[in-house]
Design a protein around this motif. Structure first.
Motif, PDB file in Angstrom:
ATOM      1  N   PRO A   1       5.290  10.843  14.096  1.00  0.00           N
ATOM      2  CA  PRO A   1       6.366   9.844  14.013  1.00  0.00           C
ATOM      3  C   PRO A   1       5.982   8.710  13.060  1.00  0.00           C
ATOM      4  CG  PRO A   1       5.229   9.707  16.141  1.00  0.00           C
ATOM      5  CD  PRO A   1       4.499  10.732  15.330  1.00  0.00           C
ATOM      6  N   VAL A   2       6.931   8.246  12.297  1.00  0.00           N
ATOM      7  CA  VAL A   2       6.678   7.133  11.370  1.00  0.00           C
ATOM      8  C   VAL A   2       7.796   6.107  11.543  1.00  0.00           C
ATOM      9  CG1 VAL A   2       6.399   6.460   8.949  1.00  0.00           C
ATOM     10  CG2 VAL A   2       5.660   8.732   9.692  1.00  0.00           C
ATOM     11  N   THR A   3       7.419   4.882  11.868  1.00  0.00           N
ATOM     12  CA  THR A   3       8.433   3.824  11.957  1.00  0.00           C
ATOM     13  C   THR A   3       7.933   2.565  11.243  1.00  0.00           C
ATOM     14  OG1 THR A   3       7.529   3.108  14.074  1.00  0.00           O
ATOM     15  CG2 THR A   3       9.439   4.539  14.188  1.00  0.00           C
ATOM     16  N   SER A   4       8.871   1.833  10.682  1.00  0.00           N
ATOM     17  CA  SER A   4       8.557   0.527  10.083  1.00  0.00           C
ATOM     18  C   SER A   4       9.879  -0.220   9.945  1.00  0.00           C
ATOM     19  CB  SER A   4       7.884   0.700   8.715  1.00  0.00           C
ATOM     20  OG  SER A   4       8.771   1.310   7.807  1.00  0.00           O
ATOM     21  N   THR A   5       9.797  -1.503   9.645  1.00  0.00           N
ATOM     22  CA  THR A   5      11.041  -2.249   9.413  1.00  0.00           C
ATOM     23  C   THR A   5      10.946  -2.994   8.081  1.00  0.00           C
ATOM     24  OG1 THR A   5      10.189  -4.175  10.593  1.00  0.00           O
ATOM     25  CG2 THR A   5      11.570  -2.652  11.861  1.00  0.00           C
ATOM     26  N   ALA A   6      12.106  -3.280   7.535  1.00  0.00           N
ATOM     27  CA  ALA A   6      12.151  -4.026   6.277  1.00  0.00           C
ATOM     28  C   ALA A   6      13.330  -4.989   6.321  1.00  0.00           C
ATOM     29  CB  ALA A   6      12.318  -3.066   5.108  1.00  0.00           C
ATOM     30  N   ASP A   7      13.140  -6.181   5.769  1.00  0.00           N
ATOM     31  CA  ASP A   7      14.243  -7.130   5.624  1.00  0.00           C
ATOM     32  C   ASP A   7      14.856  -6.933   4.243  1.00  0.00           C
ATOM     33  OD1 ASP A   7      13.801  -8.211   8.122  1.00  0.00           O
ATOM     34  OD2 ASP A   7      12.322  -9.651   7.371  1.00  0.00           O
ATOM     35  N   LEU A   8      16.123  -6.546   4.248  1.00  0.00           N
ATOM     36  CA  LEU A   8      16.783  -6.202   2.990  1.00  0.00           C
ATOM     37  C   LEU A   8      17.734  -7.306   2.544  1.00  0.00           C
ATOM     38  CD1 LEU A   8      17.884  -2.565   3.908  1.00  0.00           C
ATOM     39  CD2 LEU A   8      15.789  -3.265   2.741  1.00  0.00           C
TER      40      LEU A   8
ATOM     41  N   ILE B   1      14.659   0.995  -4.447  1.00  0.00           N
ATOM     42  CA  ILE B   1      14.321   0.951  -3.015  1.00  0.00           C
ATOM     43  C   ILE B   1      12.886   1.428  -2.790  1.00  0.00           C
ATOM     44  CG2 ILE B   1      14.751   2.148  -0.821  1.00  0.00           C
ATOM     45  CD1 ILE B   1      16.634  -0.168  -1.249  1.00  0.00           C
ATOM     46  N   LEU B   2      12.504   2.528  -3.410  1.00  0.00           N
ATOM     47  CA  LEU B   2      11.143   3.052  -3.195  1.00  0.00           C
ATOM     48  C   LEU B   2      10.109   2.086  -3.764  1.00  0.00           C
ATOM     49  CD1 LEU B   2      11.861   6.823  -3.864  1.00  0.00           C
ATOM     50  CD2 LEU B   2      11.350   5.737  -1.668  1.00  0.00           C
ATOM     51  N   ASP B   3      10.423   1.478  -4.925  1.00  0.00           N
ATOM     52  CA  ASP B   3       9.494   0.510  -5.517  1.00  0.00           C
ATOM     53  C   ASP B   3       9.349  -0.745  -4.659  1.00  0.00           C
ATOM     54  OD1 ASP B   3       9.034   2.196  -7.597  1.00  0.00           O
ATOM     55  OD2 ASP B   3      10.215   1.082  -9.087  1.00  0.00           O
ATOM     56  N   SER B   4      10.349  -1.037  -3.834  1.00  0.00           N
ATOM     57  CA  SER B   4      10.284  -2.242  -2.982  1.00  0.00           C
ATOM     58  C   SER B   4       9.254  -2.072  -1.866  1.00  0.00           C
ATOM     59  CB  SER B   4      11.655  -2.534  -2.360  1.00  0.00           C
ATOM     60  OG  SER B   4      11.883  -1.667  -1.244  1.00  0.00           O
ATOM     61  N   GLY B   5       8.820  -0.849  -1.639  1.00  0.00           N
ATOM     62  CA  GLY B   5       7.824  -0.607  -0.589  1.00  0.00           C
ATOM     63  C   GLY B   5       8.437  -0.293   0.762  1.00  0.00           C
ATOM     64  N   MET B   6       9.759  -0.249   0.816  1.00  0.00           N
ATOM     65  CA  MET B   6      10.427  -0.048   2.109  1.00  0.00           C
ATOM     66  C   MET B   6      10.003   1.249   2.799  1.00  0.00           C
ATOM     67  SD  MET B   6      14.483   0.118   2.871  1.00  0.00           S
ATOM     68  CE  MET B   6      15.014   0.526   4.544  1.00  0.00           C
ATOM     69  N   PHE B   7       9.728   2.286   1.989  1.00  0.00           N
ATOM     70  CA  PHE B   7       9.371   3.581   2.568  1.00  0.00           C
ATOM     71  C   PHE B   7       7.880   3.907   2.413  1.00  0.00           C
ATOM     72  CE2 PHE B   7      13.945   3.913   2.272  1.00  0.00           C
ATOM     73  CZ  PHE B   7      14.292   4.649   3.391  1.00  0.00           C
ATOM     74  N   ASP B   8       7.067   2.864   2.210  1.00  0.00           N
ATOM     75  CA  ASP B   8       5.625   3.109   2.019  1.00  0.00           C
ATOM     76  C   ASP B   8       4.991   3.801   3.225  1.00  0.00           C
ATOM     77  OD1 ASP B   8       5.695   2.078  -0.469  1.00  0.00           O
ATOM     78  OD2 ASP B   8       4.422   0.337  -0.073  1.00  0.00           O
ATOM     79  N   ALA B   9       5.476   3.491   4.429  1.00  0.00           N
ATOM     80  CA  ALA B   9       4.890   4.114   5.626  1.00  0.00           C
ATOM     81  C   ALA B   9       5.069   5.639   5.570  1.00  0.00           C
ATOM     82  CB  ALA B   9       5.524   3.543   6.886  1.00  0.00           C
ATOM     83  N   VAL B  10       6.187   6.081   5.001  1.00  0.00           N
ATOM     84  CA  VAL B  10       6.447   7.524   4.893  1.00  0.00           C
ATOM     85  C   VAL B  10       5.508   8.139   3.849  1.00  0.00           C
ATOM     86  CG1 VAL B  10       8.185   9.288   4.424  1.00  0.00           C
ATOM     87  CG2 VAL B  10       8.865   7.125   5.514  1.00  0.00           C
ATOM     88  N   ALA B  11       5.385   7.463   2.707  1.00  0.00           N
ATOM     89  CA  ALA B  11       4.481   7.963   1.657  1.00  0.00           C
ATOM     90  C   ALA B  11       3.037   8.012   2.178  1.00  0.00           C
ATOM     91  CB  ALA B  11       4.577   7.071   0.419  1.00  0.00           C
ATOM     92  N   ASN B  12       2.653   6.974   2.931  1.00  0.00           N
ATOM     93  CA  ASN B  12       1.278   6.939   3.460  1.00  0.00           C
ATOM     94  C   ASN B  12       1.045   8.061   4.468  1.00  0.00           C
ATOM     95  OD1 ASN B  12       0.791   4.721   1.899  1.00  0.00           O
ATOM     96  ND2 ASN B  12       1.139   3.234   3.530  1.00  0.00           N
ATOM     97  N   ALA B  13       2.054   8.343   5.286  1.00  0.00           N
ATOM     98  CA  ALA B  13       1.909   9.420   6.276  1.00  0.00           C
ATOM     99  C   ALA B  13       1.766  10.772   5.575  1.00  0.00           C
ATOM    100  CB  ALA B  13       3.114   9.434   7.214  1.00  0.00           C
ATOM    101  N   LEU B  14       2.520  10.972   4.509  1.00  0.00           N
ATOM    102  CA  LEU B  14       2.401  12.235   3.758  1.00  0.00           C
ATOM    103  C   LEU B  14       1.026  12.331   3.100  1.00  0.00           C
ATOM    104  CD1 LEU B  14       5.934  12.449   2.119  1.00  0.00           C
ATOM    105  CD2 LEU B  14       4.964  14.068   3.767  1.00  0.00           C
ATOM    106  N   ALA B  15       0.579  11.204   2.526  1.00  0.00           N
ATOM    107  CA  ALA B  15      -0.737  11.198   1.871  1.00  0.00           C
ATOM    108  C   ALA B  15      -1.838  11.504   2.877  1.00  0.00           C
ATOM    109  CB  ALA B  15      -0.977   9.842   1.207  1.00  0.00           C
ATOM    110  N   ALA B  16      -1.675  11.019   4.110  1.00  0.00           N
ATOM    111  CA  ALA B  16      -2.695  11.273   5.131  1.00  0.00           C
ATOM    112  C   ALA B  16      -2.638  12.722   5.617  1.00  0.00           C
ATOM    113  CB  ALA B  16      -2.499  10.318   6.310  1.00  0.00           C
ATOM    114  N   ALA B  17      -1.451  13.321   5.563  1.00  0.00           N
ATOM    115  CA  ALA B  17      -1.284  14.667   6.136  1.00  0.00           C
ATOM    116  C   ALA B  17      -1.628  15.780   5.145  1.00  0.00           C
ATOM    117  CB  ALA B  17       0.156  14.845   6.627  1.00  0.00           C
ATOM    118  N   ILE B  18      -1.548  15.504   3.860  1.00  0.00           N
ATOM    119  CA  ILE B  18      -1.773  16.600   2.891  1.00  0.00           C
ATOM    120  C   ILE B  18      -3.278  16.898   2.791  1.00  0.00           C
ATOM    121  CG2 ILE B  18      -1.886  15.135   0.804  1.00  0.00           C
ATOM    122  CD1 ILE B  18      -0.245  17.489  -0.532  1.00  0.00           C
ATOM    123  N   PRO B  19      -3.653  18.180   2.867  1.00  0.00           N
ATOM    124  CA  PRO B  19      -5.084  18.487   2.737  1.00  0.00           C
ATOM    125  C   PRO B  19      -5.628  18.015   1.386  1.00  0.00           C
ATOM    126  CG  PRO B  19      -3.864  20.379   3.587  1.00  0.00           C
ATOM    127  CD  PRO B  19      -2.844  19.378   3.151  1.00  0.00           C
TER     128      PRO B  19
END
Ligand SMILES: C[S@@+](CC[C@H](N)C(=O)[O-])C[C@H]1O[C@@H](n2cnc3c(N)ncnc32)[C@H](O)[C@@H]1O
Ligand SMILES: [Zn+2]
Length: 290
Positions: free
Chosen positions: A229-236, A73-91
């Motif tokens: 807030p982080v939102t995105s959609t994925a077709d599974l 699931i993580l490799d599919s990119g479904m949660f990339d928005a979450v990973a990107n938000a964390l990457a943007a937030a970490i000093p």
């Protein structure tokens, strides 16, 4: 990673860790970690070290099939928005980041990618997760430990701590965070994956989850500095919907066959089902005294 560089990484990270038996600072050896009192913890062939004490743990941790489903699931990119938000937030100047309940190490790797000098420590109770996390990033160390026990880490060693869909031990995070350090917490909103939750036997998300998180943080002396807030959609596909359920608690209480049948029912004639990722990244820190 070659054996030599893996060994080097453990040498540079050992001083952050603590012996789970006596609390002393271990040092890295050829085969694992050893504390001054002689407690020895072998490094597994797959690169992680277990710092669980003999008492064991009453908690259920992720199984190999759950970890494999999570990885797909993580490799599919479904949660990339979450990973990107964390990457943007970490000093960017983070020196040490601890991912508490790291799973496959996916989000730890994203954080390390955004903090070029950081060393990462992924902690999980599941050895299958620790195996994956050990390989998640060249600067990641993986440790098996129970988040409900004292963490095998020194006081004030972490510049950042991640808790992504994982158990939170606020008192222990407060202890290991360095002054000025930040805790990045990802929690689902009630609408998270709402299209598929019920059919796939996934647990309900309480409407008061964020309020409870803020209360829990305040009680442990944290102040929330940011809410992202982080939102995105994925077709599974049906297989992906099966994985989405199987990588979480539903993977414990439903058989793969039951999950596959439920997923097939959801995808129907179109062969896909749209699922919404709807989470919050909460950033918290401990205000300095005075
Ligand atoms: C829902 S998964 C999230 C994993 C990862 N953060 C992610 O989002 O992909 C929760 C993780 O917490 C781990 N976990 C559960 N209870 C734990 C405990 N008491 N101590 C350490 N890890 C635990 C599980 O093994 C699992 O990997
Ligand atoms: Zn010891």
């Amino acid at each position: 990673m070659t054996h030599g560089t893996e060994q080097q990484l453990w040498r540079s990270g050992a001083h952050i860790l603590r012996c789970p038996v006596c609390g002393d600072e271990p040092s890295a050896t050829e085969t694992g970690l050893r504390c001054p009192r002689g407690h020895v913890f072998d490094r597994a062939r797959q690169g992680y070290v277990s710092l669980l004490t003999g008492r064991g743990s009453g908690h259920r941790s992720d199984t190999a099939p759950m970890v494999a489903a999570r990885r797909r699931i993580l490799d599919s990119g479904m949660f990339d928005a979450v990973a990107n938000a964390l990457a943007a937030a970490i000093p960017r100047d983070t020196g040490v980041v601890v991912d508490a309940g790291t799973g496959t190490g996916h989000y730890l790797a994203a954080a390390l990618g955004a903090a070029p000098a950081a060393l990462g420590i992924g902690i999980d109770l599941s050895k299958y997760c620790a195996r994956a996390a050990a390989k998640a990033h060249p600067r990641a160390l993986a440790v098996v430990a129970d988040l409900w026990e004292p963490l095998p880490l020194g006081d004030g060693v972490a510049d950042a701590v991640l808790s992504v869909f994982a158990p939170r031990n606020a008192a222990e995070v407060a202890r290991i965070l360095a002054p000025g350090g930040c805790w990045l917490i990802v929690t689902p909103n009630p609408g998270h994956l709402h299209e598929v939750r019920e059919a796939l036997g996934m647990l309900d998300i309480g409407a008061d989850k964020l309020v409870r998180l803020h209360d829990e943080l305040a009680a442990a002396g944290f102040r929330v500095t940011e809410t992202i807030p982080v939102t995105s959609t994925a077709d599974l596909s049906a297989a992906q919907a099966t994985d989405l359920a199987g990588m979480g608690p539903a993977g414990f209480h439903r058989t793969p066959g039951e999950l596959a049948a439920a997923a097939a029912g959801l995808t129907g004639a179109t062969r896909t089902v749209t699922a919404t990722v709807d989470v919050v990244v909460t950033v918290a820190g401990i205000p300095s005294a005075g």
